[in-house]
Structures are given as structure tokens and as C-alpha cells.
Design a protein around this motif. Structure first.
Motif, mmCIF file in Angstrom:
data_model
loop_
_atom_site.group_PDB
_atom_site.id
_atom_site.type_symbol
_atom_site.label_atom_id
_atom_site.label_comp_id
_atom_site.label_asym_id
_atom_site.label_seq_id
_atom_site.Cartn_x
_atom_site.Cartn_y
_atom_site.Cartn_z
ATOM 1 N N SER A 44 -23.469 -12.045 -23.726
ATOM 2 C CA SER A 44 -24.265 -11.201 -24.611
ATOM 3 C C SER A 44 -23.610 -9.827 -24.672
ATOM 4 C CB SER A 44 -25.688 -11.094 -24.061
ATOM 5 O OG SER A 44 -26.415 -10.105 -24.748
ATOM 6 N N PHE A 45 -23.323 -9.366 -25.884
ATOM 7 C CA PHE A 45 -22.681 -8.075 -26.100
ATOM 8 C C PHE A 45 -23.592 -7.219 -26.974
ATOM 9 C CE2 PHE A 45 -19.301 -10.826 -24.937
ATOM 10 C CZ PHE A 45 -18.253 -10.064 -24.463
ATOM 11 N N LEU A 46 -23.741 -5.953 -26.633
ATOM 12 C CA LEU A 46 -24.559 -5.022 -27.404
ATOM 13 C C LEU A 46 -23.684 -4.135 -28.269
ATOM 14 C CD1 LEU A 46 -27.035 -3.799 -24.652
ATOM 15 C CD2 LEU A 46 -27.247 -5.768 -26.175
ATOM 16 N N GLN A 47 -24.177 -3.839 -29.465
ATOM 17 C CA GLN A 47 -23.506 -2.903 -30.365
ATOM 18 C C GLN A 47 -24.560 -2.047 -31.051
ATOM 19 O OE1 GLN A 47 -19.740 -5.709 -31.673
ATOM 20 N NE2 GLN A 47 -20.755 -4.554 -33.221
ATOM 21 N N TYR A 48 -24.139 -0.842 -31.438
ATOM 22 C CA TYR A 48 -25.061 0.120 -32.047
ATOM 23 C C TYR A 48 -24.650 0.515 -33.461
ATOM 24 C CZ TYR A 48 -26.398 0.574 -27.165
ATOM 25 O OH TYR A 48 -26.803 0.311 -25.891
ATOM 26 N N TRP A 82 -33.922 2.726 -22.786
ATOM 27 C CA TRP A 82 -33.564 2.195 -24.100
ATOM 28 C C TRP A 82 -34.139 3.060 -25.218
ATOM 29 C CZ3 TRP A 82 -29.716 -0.987 -24.369
ATOM 30 C CH2 TRP A 82 -29.447 -1.855 -23.310
ATOM 31 N N GLU A 83 -35.329 3.619 -25.006
ATOM 32 C CA GLU A 83 -35.963 4.457 -26.024
ATOM 33 C C GLU A 83 -35.149 5.705 -26.335
ATOM 34 O OE1 GLU A 83 -39.285 2.088 -24.155
ATOM 35 O OE2 GLU A 83 -37.498 3.101 -23.448
ATOM 36 N N LYS A 84 -34.310 6.094 -25.418
ATOM 37 C CA LYS A 84 -33.419 7.233 -25.643
ATOM 38 C C LYS A 84 -32.044 6.760 -26.118
ATOM 39 C CE LYS A 84 -31.603 11.365 -23.417
ATOM 40 N NZ LYS A 84 -31.530 12.160 -22.189
ATOM 41 N N ASN A 89 -27.602 6.328 -30.416
ATOM 42 C CA ASN A 89 -26.429 5.601 -30.896
ATOM 43 C C ASN A 89 -26.590 4.970 -32.264
ATOM 44 O OD1 ASN A 89 -24.351 5.569 -28.629
ATOM 45 N ND2 ASN A 89 -26.248 5.098 -27.560
ATOM 46 N N ASN A 90 -27.825 4.971 -32.809
ATOM 47 C CA ASN A 90 -28.043 4.364 -34.118
ATOM 48 C C ASN A 90 -29.196 5.054 -34.821
ATOM 49 O OD1 ASN A 90 -29.507 2.160 -35.912
ATOM 50 N ND2 ASN A 90 -27.336 1.646 -35.811
ATOM 51 N N THR A 94 -31.785 0.672 -34.318
ATOM 52 C CA THR A 94 -31.564 -0.774 -34.272
ATOM 53 C C THR A 94 -30.388 -1.104 -33.359
ATOM 54 O OG1 THR A 94 -32.430 -1.018 -36.504
ATOM 55 C CG2 THR A 94 -31.102 -2.834 -35.665
ATOM 56 N N LEU A 95 -30.650 -2.029 -32.478
ATOM 57 C CA LEU A 95 -29.647 -2.533 -31.548
ATOM 58 C C LEU A 95 -29.199 -3.899 -32.049
ATOM 59 C CD1 LEU A 95 -28.291 -2.491 -28.668
ATOM 60 C CD2 LEU A 95 -30.345 -3.688 -27.900
#
Length: 140
Positions: A44-48, A82-84, A89-90, A94-95
Motif C-alpha cells: 500500500s502506497f500513499l500519495q497526496y 492525519w487531520e493535519k 499536502n493536498n 484527499t489522500l
């Protein structure tokens, strides 16, 4: 085979470093949980960069990756809530969460994965959606 060791070494190092600063009683956030209900190992990879849905280079700031064994779960750890982090970053809050086959990551270069958009699934998740899902993302 060398690139596989490097990718999973980076993931392991990230988890070790993050877990020493995050989680229950720490100053980070360990709520985002990936649940793998498939019989194959996934990453699993996260992007912003939403709404740009292209796969970013691995050296992109904020690149966050974990592996999840079949029929198990794992968490994405961060140093801040996460809220910060997501709004920082977006602008659309949206993540993007990309799910890849661990076999694909081992067999192909990142350039090939990017060019072929070689993903199993992509989730575009707002903070509200994450909260409503109790910070769990279930694959598939």
C-alpha cells in the motif's frame, strides 16, 4: 531481486523508525489501517497529488509505503495527525492510496509500474470518508 530487497528494506526501516515515534502514547498517528482480505501479499502506497492520479516517483516527499500479508492488516504510521498531514499536502483534503501486488513490485521496475499503471486498486479518500470508515481501508 536486488530492487525487491531495497523496496522492502525501505518499508521495514520506515516502519521501525515510525513506530518509535508514533502510535499509542506517541506523538504520531497509527489509525490508518489497511486490511488485506485477499490471499496474496500486497503493498500500500500513499500519495497526496490528487486530482493528478499518476503514480509518483518513489523519491517524492511524503512517499509512504507498507506491505500487508494475506488475510492480515497493517497500519500506515505518520509523525503528525492525519487531520493535519492530508490538508498540508493536498488542497482538496484527499489522500490517494494505491494497492499493488507484492509480486509486481518484485518483478518490475518502478518506471515500468508507473508507465503501465500497474495497480490492483486506487482509493481516493477524503478525511471525512476516512473518519466514517473508522480509518480502515479494506482490500479488495
Amino acid at each position: 531481486m536486488k530492487k525487491v530487497k531495497i523496496v522492502f528494506s525501505v518499508i521495514a526501516l520506515y516502519i521501525i523508525v515510525s513506530s518509535s515515534h508514533c502510535g499509542k502514547g506517541g506523538h504520531g498517528d497509527d489509525r490508518l489501517t489497511i486490511v488485506n482480505k485477499s490471499n496474496a501479499k500486497i503493498a500500500s502506497f500513499l500519495q497526496y497529488n490528487y486530482p493528478d492520479t499518476s503514480i509518483q516517483p518513489q523519491n517524492t516527499p511524503g512517499f509512504n509505503a507498507i506491505s500487508v500479508e494475506p488475510f492480515s492488516e497493517s497500519v500506515h504510521l505518520t509523525f503528525v495527525k492525519w487531520e493535519k498531514l492530508i490538508p498540508q499536502n493536498n488542497s482538496q483534503n484527499t489522500l490517494m492510496l494505491f494497492i499493488y501486488s507484492a509480486d509486481t513490485i518484485m518483478a518490475k521496475s518502478w518506471t515500468e509500474i508507473q508507465a503501465e499503471y500497474n495497480i490492483l486498486k486506487r482509493y481516493d479518500l477524503t478525511l471525512e470518508q476516512l473518519k466514517n470508515q473508522n480509518w480502515k481501508v479494506i482490500y479488495p
